[in-house]
Design a protein around this motif. Structure first.
Motif, mmCIF file in Angstrom:
data_model
loop_
_atom_site.group_PDB
_atom_site.id
_atom_site.type_symbol
_atom_site.label_atom_id
_atom_site.label_comp_id
_atom_site.label_asym_id
_atom_site.label_seq_id
_atom_site.Cartn_x
_atom_site.Cartn_y
_atom_site.Cartn_z
ATOM 1 N N VAL A 109 9.328 54.842 43.443
ATOM 2 C CA VAL A 109 9.855 54.535 44.769
ATOM 3 C C VAL A 109 10.249 53.064 44.814
ATOM 4 O O VAL A 109 10.091 52.346 43.844
ATOM 5 C CB VAL A 109 8.826 54.867 45.874
ATOM 6 N N VAL A 110 10.738 52.633 45.937
ATOM 7 C CA VAL A 110 11.248 51.273 46.102
ATOM 8 C C VAL A 110 10.149 50.373 46.664
ATOM 9 O O VAL A 110 9.471 50.747 47.618
ATOM 10 C CB VAL A 110 12.460 51.289 47.059
ATOM 11 N N ALA A 111 9.965 49.190 46.090
ATOM 12 C CA ALA A 111 8.970 48.248 46.613
ATOM 13 C C ALA A 111 9.477 47.604 47.901
ATOM 14 O O ALA A 111 8.760 47.507 48.883
ATOM 15 C CB ALA A 111 8.649 47.179 45.579
ATOM 16 N N LEU A 112 10.730 47.169 47.921
ATOM 17 C CA LEU A 112 11.287 46.458 49.074
ATOM 18 C C LEU A 112 12.693 46.965 49.361
ATOM 19 O O LEU A 112 13.525 47.039 48.468
ATOM 20 C CB LEU A 112 11.341 44.956 48.802
ATOM 21 N N SER A 113 12.944 47.275 50.612
ATOM 22 C CA SER A 113 14.286 47.645 51.068
ATOM 23 C C SER A 113 14.676 46.669 52.165
ATOM 24 O O SER A 113 13.957 46.535 53.164
ATOM 25 C CB SER A 113 14.284 49.078 51.606
ATOM 26 N N VAL A 114 15.771 45.956 51.959
ATOM 27 C CA VAL A 114 16.248 44.985 52.951
ATOM 28 C C VAL A 114 17.577 45.464 53.496
ATOM 29 O O VAL A 114 18.516 45.678 52.739
ATOM 30 C CB VAL A 114 16.410 43.573 52.339
ATOM 31 N N ARG A 115 17.634 45.636 54.807
ATOM 32 C CA ARG A 115 18.865 46.036 55.482
ATOM 33 C C ARG A 115 19.266 44.894 56.396
ATOM 34 O O ARG A 115 18.834 44.812 57.549
ATOM 35 C CB ARG A 115 18.641 47.315 56.276
ATOM 36 N N ALA A 116 20.044 43.972 55.846
ATOM 37 C CA ALA A 116 20.423 42.772 56.579
ATOM 38 C C ALA A 116 21.684 42.188 55.959
ATOM 39 O O ALA A 116 21.989 42.443 54.801
ATOM 40 C CB ALA A 116 19.302 41.741 56.519
ATOM 41 N N ASP A 117 22.403 41.401 56.746
ATOM 42 C CA ASP A 117 23.556 40.695 56.204
ATOM 43 C C ASP A 117 23.115 39.611 55.229
ATOM 44 O O ASP A 117 23.800 39.311 54.277
ATOM 45 C CB ASP A 117 24.392 40.077 57.316
ATOM 46 N N TRP A 118 21.961 39.017 55.517
ATOM 47 C CA TRP A 118 21.436 38.028 54.581
ATOM 48 C C TRP A 118 19.914 37.929 54.716
ATOM 49 O O TRP A 118 19.353 38.201 55.763
ATOM 50 C CB TRP A 118 22.101 36.667 54.743
ATOM 51 N N ALA A 119 19.286 37.566 53.597
ATOM 52 C CA ALA A 119 17.845 37.388 53.546
ATOM 53 C C ALA A 119 17.536 36.327 52.490
ATOM 54 O O ALA A 119 18.303 36.151 51.545
ATOM 55 C CB ALA A 119 17.149 38.687 53.194
ATOM 56 N N VAL A 120 16.433 35.621 52.667
ATOM 57 C CA VAL A 120 16.010 34.592 51.727
ATOM 58 C C VAL A 120 14.619 34.961 51.214
ATOM 59 O O VAL A 120 13.688 35.103 52.002
ATOM 60 C CB VAL A 120 15.977 33.196 52.395
ATOM 61 N N LEU A 121 14.509 35.122 49.904
ATOM 62 C CA LEU A 121 13.229 35.416 49.268
ATOM 63 C C LEU A 121 12.902 34.258 48.336
ATOM 64 O O LEU A 121 13.649 33.977 47.397
ATOM 65 C CB LEU A 121 13.293 36.718 48.475
ATOM 66 N N THR A 122 11.786 33.574 48.583
ATOM 67 C CA THR A 122 11.376 32.430 47.785
ATOM 68 C C THR A 122 10.007 32.710 47.195
ATOM 69 O O THR A 122 9.061 32.993 47.940
ATOM 70 C CB THR A 122 11.316 31.153 48.656
ATOM 71 N N LYS A 123 9.909 32.656 45.884
ATOM 72 C CA LYS A 123 8.651 32.924 45.185
ATOM 73 C C LYS A 123 8.058 34.259 45.619
ATOM 74 O O LYS A 123 6.882 34.366 45.949
ATOM 75 C CB LYS A 123 7.660 31.783 45.393
ATOM 76 N N VAL A 124 8.896 35.289 45.612
ATOM 77 C CA VAL A 124 8.479 36.647 45.962
ATOM 78 C C VAL A 124 8.460 37.489 44.694
ATOM 79 O O VAL A 124 9.422 37.498 43.938
ATOM 80 C CB VAL A 124 9.424 37.267 47.016
ATOM 81 N N ARG A 125 7.361 38.203 44.463
ATOM 82 C CA ARG A 125 7.232 39.087 43.302
ATOM 83 C C ARG A 125 7.371 40.520 43.774
ATOM 84 O O ARG A 125 6.685 40.943 44.691
ATOM 85 C CB ARG A 125 5.878 38.903 42.628
ATOM 86 N N LEU A 126 8.257 41.265 43.129
ATOM 87 C CA LEU A 126 8.427 42.688 43.404
ATOM 88 C C LEU A 126 7.856 43.438 42.208
ATOM 89 O O LEU A 126 8.353 43.319 41.091
ATOM 90 C CB LEU A 126 9.900 43.026 43.611
ATOM 91 N N LEU A 127 6.813 44.217 42.453
ATOM 92 C CA LEU A 127 6.097 44.883 41.375
ATOM 93 C C LEU A 127 6.218 46.392 41.510
ATOM 94 O O LEU A 127 6.089 46.934 42.599
ATOM 95 C CB LEU A 127 4.615 44.487 41.417
ATOM 96 N N GLY A 128 6.456 47.057 40.398
ATOM 97 C CA GLY A 128 6.560 48.516 40.421
ATOM 98 C C GLY A 128 6.962 49.034 39.050
ATOM 99 O O GLY A 128 6.970 48.313 38.052
ATOM 100 N N ARG A 129 7.355 50.284 39.024
ATOM 101 C CA ARG A 129 7.751 50.948 37.789
ATOM 102 C C ARG A 129 9.243 51.211 37.820
ATOM 103 O O ARG A 129 9.764 51.759 38.791
ATOM 104 C CB ARG A 129 6.996 52.269 37.654
ATOM 105 N N ARG A 130 9.916 50.866 36.751
ATOM 106 C CA ARG A 130 11.350 51.156 36.629
ATOM 107 C C ARG A 130 11.539 52.563 36.085
ATOM 108 O O ARG A 130 10.825 52.979 35.193
ATOM 109 C CB ARG A 130 12.009 50.191 35.650
ATOM 110 N N PRO A 131 12.556 53.263 36.600
ATOM 111 C CA PRO A 131 12.852 54.567 35.993
ATOM 112 C C PRO A 131 13.357 54.391 34.560
ATOM 113 O O PRO A 131 13.980 53.389 34.233
ATOM 114 C CB PRO A 131 13.930 55.164 36.887
ATOM 115 N N ALA A 132 13.114 55.362 33.709
ATOM 116 C CA ALA A 132 13.509 55.276 32.296
ATOM 117 C C ALA A 132 15.024 55.180 32.129
ATOM 118 O O ALA A 132 15.506 54.674 31.140
ATOM 119 C CB ALA A 132 12.975 56.503 31.555
ATOM 120 N N SER A 133 15.785 55.633 33.121
ATOM 121 C CA SER A 133 17.241 55.628 33.004
ATOM 122 C C SER A 133 17.854 54.257 33.263
ATOM 123 O O SER A 133 19.046 54.080 33.092
ATOM 124 C CB SER A 133 17.846 56.641 33.988
ATOM 125 N N MET A 134 17.095 53.278 33.672
ATOM 126 C CA MET A 134 17.644 51.945 33.964
ATOM 127 C C MET A 134 17.647 51.067 32.748
ATOM 128 O O MET A 134 16.847 51.073 31.927
ATOM 129 C CB MET A 134 16.860 51.272 35.091
#
Length: 66
Positions: free
Chosen positions: A41-66
Motif C-alpha cells: 500500500v501507499v505510505a503517503l498520499s498528497v493531494r495538493a498543488d504544492w507540498a514541502v517535505l523536509t527530512k521526511v522518511r517514507l518507509l514501506g515495501r516496493r512492489p517487485a515490478s518497480m
C-alpha cells in the motif's frame, strides 16, 4: 477528488490541501508485515498543488515490478 479505490485509497497518511509542510517525520506503511500475501500500500498520499517535505522518511515495501 473522488477515487474509485485501489492503491490510491490505501495510504497510511493522506493529506489534502495546498501548502502542506512536514519536517522531521517518518511515515511507514507496515501493512505488509502482517499481511505479506497482499500487495503493498501507499505510505503517503498528497493531494495538493504544492507540498514541502523536509527530512521526511517514507518507509514501506516496493512492489517487485518497480
Amino acid at each position: 477528488m473522488k477515487m474509485a479505490g485501489g492503491t490510491g485509497k490505501s495510504a497510511s497518511l493522506t493529506v489534502s490541501g495546498d501548502g502542506f509542510r512536514a519536517s522531521g517525520l517518518a511515515i511507514q506503511d507496515d501493512y505488509h508485515l502482517t499481511q505479506p500475501e497482499n500487495p503493498p500500500v501507499v505510505a503517503l498520499s498528497v493531494r495538493a498543488d504544492w507540498a514541502v517535505l523536509t527530512k521526511v522518511r517514507l518507509l514501506g515495501r516496493r512492489p517487485a515490478s518497480m
